[in-house]
Design an enzyme around this catalytic site. Structure first.
Site, mmCIF file in Angstrom:
data_model
loop_
_atom_site.group_PDB
_atom_site.id
_atom_site.type_symbol
_atom_site.label_atom_id
_atom_site.label_comp_id
_atom_site.label_asym_id
_atom_site.label_seq_id
_atom_site.Cartn_x
_atom_site.Cartn_y
_atom_site.Cartn_z
ATOM 1 N N CYS A 81 0.840 -1.202 0.000
ATOM 2 C CA CYS A 81 0.000 0.000 0.000
ATOM 3 C C CYS A 81 0.879 1.257 0.000
ATOM 4 C CB CYS A 81 -0.997 -0.040 1.156
ATOM 5 S SG CYS A 81 -2.386 1.089 0.892
ATOM 6 N N HIS A 187 -3.760 -4.978 0.023
ATOM 7 C CA HIS A 187 -3.215 -5.481 1.287
ATOM 8 C C HIS A 187 -3.240 -7.010 1.290
ATOM 9 C CE1 HIS A 187 -2.842 -1.764 3.689
ATOM 10 N NE2 HIS A 187 -3.778 -1.325 2.867
ATOM 11 N N GLU A 189 -2.012 -8.982 3.418
ATOM 12 C CA GLU A 189 -2.231 -9.459 4.795
ATOM 13 C C GLU A 189 -3.702 -9.423 5.175
ATOM 14 O OE1 GLU A 189 -1.243 -6.553 3.968
ATOM 15 O OE2 GLU A 189 -1.973 -5.002 5.337
#
Lengths: 208, 259
Positions: A81, A187, A189
């Site tokens: 990001c 993202h 994650e």
């Protein structure tokens, strides 16, 4: 595999740490640049603004050490990001700032780039792989959804550096790479199983 | 293509999850952690967890519990309740939250919105508005879990939150909350028109058709629901199937085996 997560005061570090542990890596939150030496992979997370991010990276000595790890030691780096945007030559968020210059390009606001939709771009969006060769998307098919949340976009100088696009009014760089430096605008994650797979690919990546 | 998100909302009170009707008459739903595990296993689009008494009692949220919850959540996780300072946001992000939701504190200190957006980015700030329809037809904002009238008009406040740097607006109709009679479409549409931010519709979802209306008729970017998922057989996955059948783009879960 020791994975350094760079803690420069920005970002959802807890989520990144947890995701790396989930895929069997050993995450270390590093608060001092010299700690990067002990890791085999580096992740530059980040939420926040380009100007704050880059000034913190420089002030705390991260920028120089990241360059040394990447350029002299060939250590793979993944920017997520804002962390991806900081890899650019310059960012135009609240002024003009010099980036880390690890992947040629600049960062501009989505509407400046021509996007007429609601900003930020928030939510799950599908990616289109460009076919640029990379291990980062091994086992991840075209059209997979990833979680995005951003108001600025990376405009890469070299089209070959773009691994995947996403469409939000206009095509946006979703993932980029230049040598052993990678960036994802989304993202991983927080992108559930697809994201964990991508992180796994990153920690298993070996420079040829 | 950007997908419409279906978001289960979890209301956290003391040791468990609760759900009320019109912000009152709270019923216990069950413990927090198993609910988060189930939603994560089912690969929901996103989760929102709000500590509904932190503000009323002037407490801080329990960061250790937040970390336990976040450890089980690999999808975007928004946490709200009792956030009054930048330091609270920092601690929540460190504990594993991805976004924070601010509501009550923003009325007393609108600069907090700017400060959070500036420090952590607009993308991590979900501004939450609880609204009631007044007799004169206006929608007014309420703070402190719907107990305190702020005197602010929803449209004006939504615009102000956007100008101050919010990244998304979560608009909840207090009148419809827990009734399962459908979202207040006029309210949602008013906010959608007032701002250029993604708007999450909340309060009143009782069936998948209500979600379709919120998206196609009121223009919501995402739909949140609590009672529908807590008290019926409905699931986020089935909701997305119904939305897809109506031509709304929804996220398909990643099919490859977990690495």
């Amino acid at each position: 595999m020791k994975v350094a997560i760079i803690d420069y005061g920005m970002g959802n570090l807890g989520s990144v740490r947890r995701a790396i542990a989930e895929i069997g890596g050993s995450p270390i939150l590093v608060e001092k640049p010299k700690q990067l030496a002990s890791a085999e992979r580096m992740i530059l997370p980040g939420v926040g603004s380009f100007g704050d991010g880059i000034s913190d990276l420089r002030r705390l000595g991260w920028a120089d050490e990241i360059h040394r790890q990447v350029n002299e030691l060939g250590k793979p780096l993944l920017g997520i990001c804002l962390g991806m945007q900081l890899l650019a030559d310059r960012g135009l968020e609240g002024g003009e700032f010099q980036g880390l210059s690890l992947i040629p390009g600049e960062v501009v606001r989505l509407d400046t780039a021509g996007c007429g939709l609601r900003i930020p771009h928030v939510g799950w969006n599908s990616i289109t792989l460009t076919g640029s060769p990379s291990r980062l998307f091994d086992g991840i098919p075209d059209d997979t959804d990833f979680y995005f949340v951003h108001s600025y976009a990376f405009r890469a100088v070299n089209q070959a550096d773009i691994l995947a696009y996403t469409e939000y009014g206009i095509p946006l760089a979703a993932a980029i790479s230049h040598r052993h430096v990678f960036g994802t605008q989304f993202h991983p994650e927080k992108s559930s199983r697809a994201g964990l797979r991508l992180l796994q690919n990153f920690i298993e990546y070996k420079a040829c | 293509m950007l997908k419409v998100r279906v978001i289960p909302t979890l209301l956290w009170k003391n040791f468990g999850l609760v759900k009320g009707v019109r912000f009152d008459s709270w019923r216990r739903v069950g413990p927090v952690l198993p609910a988060i595990k189930v939603y994560n296993t089912r690969d929901v689009d996103e989760l929102v967890l709000v500590d509904i008494i932190a503000n009323l009692e002037g407490q801080e949220i329990d960061y250790e519990s937040v970390q336990d919850f976040a450890d089980e959540c690999f999808v975007p996780f928004t946490i709200g309740g009792g956030i009054t300072r930048l330091e609270h946001v920092q601690r929540l992000l460190h504990a594993g939250a991805d976004k924070v939701s601010v509501n009550t504190a923003a009325y007393a200190d609108p600069h907090l919105v700017e400060a959070i957006a500036h420090r952590f980015g607009a993308q991590c700030l979900v501004a939450s508005i609880d609204a009631r329809l007044m007799e004169d037809g206006d929608y007014l904002c309420f703070s402190h879990s719907g107990t305190v009238a702020t005197g602010r008009l929803v449209e004006d406040w939504a615009k102000e939150l956007e100008n101050r740097g919010a990244g998304e607006i979560l608009i909840t109709s207090i009148d419809r909350d827990g009734t399962m009679q459908g979202y207040d479409l006029r309210l949602v549409e008013q906010v959608v028109r007032a701002v250029n931010l993604p708007v999450i519709a909340s309060g009143g979802a009782g069936c998948y058709e209500h979600m379709r209306e919120a998206v196609q008729e009121a223009g919501a970017s995402a739909v949140a629901a609590a009672s529908l998922f807590h008290f019926t057989e409905s699931t986020p996955a089935e909701a997305k199937k119904a939305l897809a059948a109506a031509g709304i783009p929804v996220r398909n879960n990643f099919r490859s085996p977990r690495p």
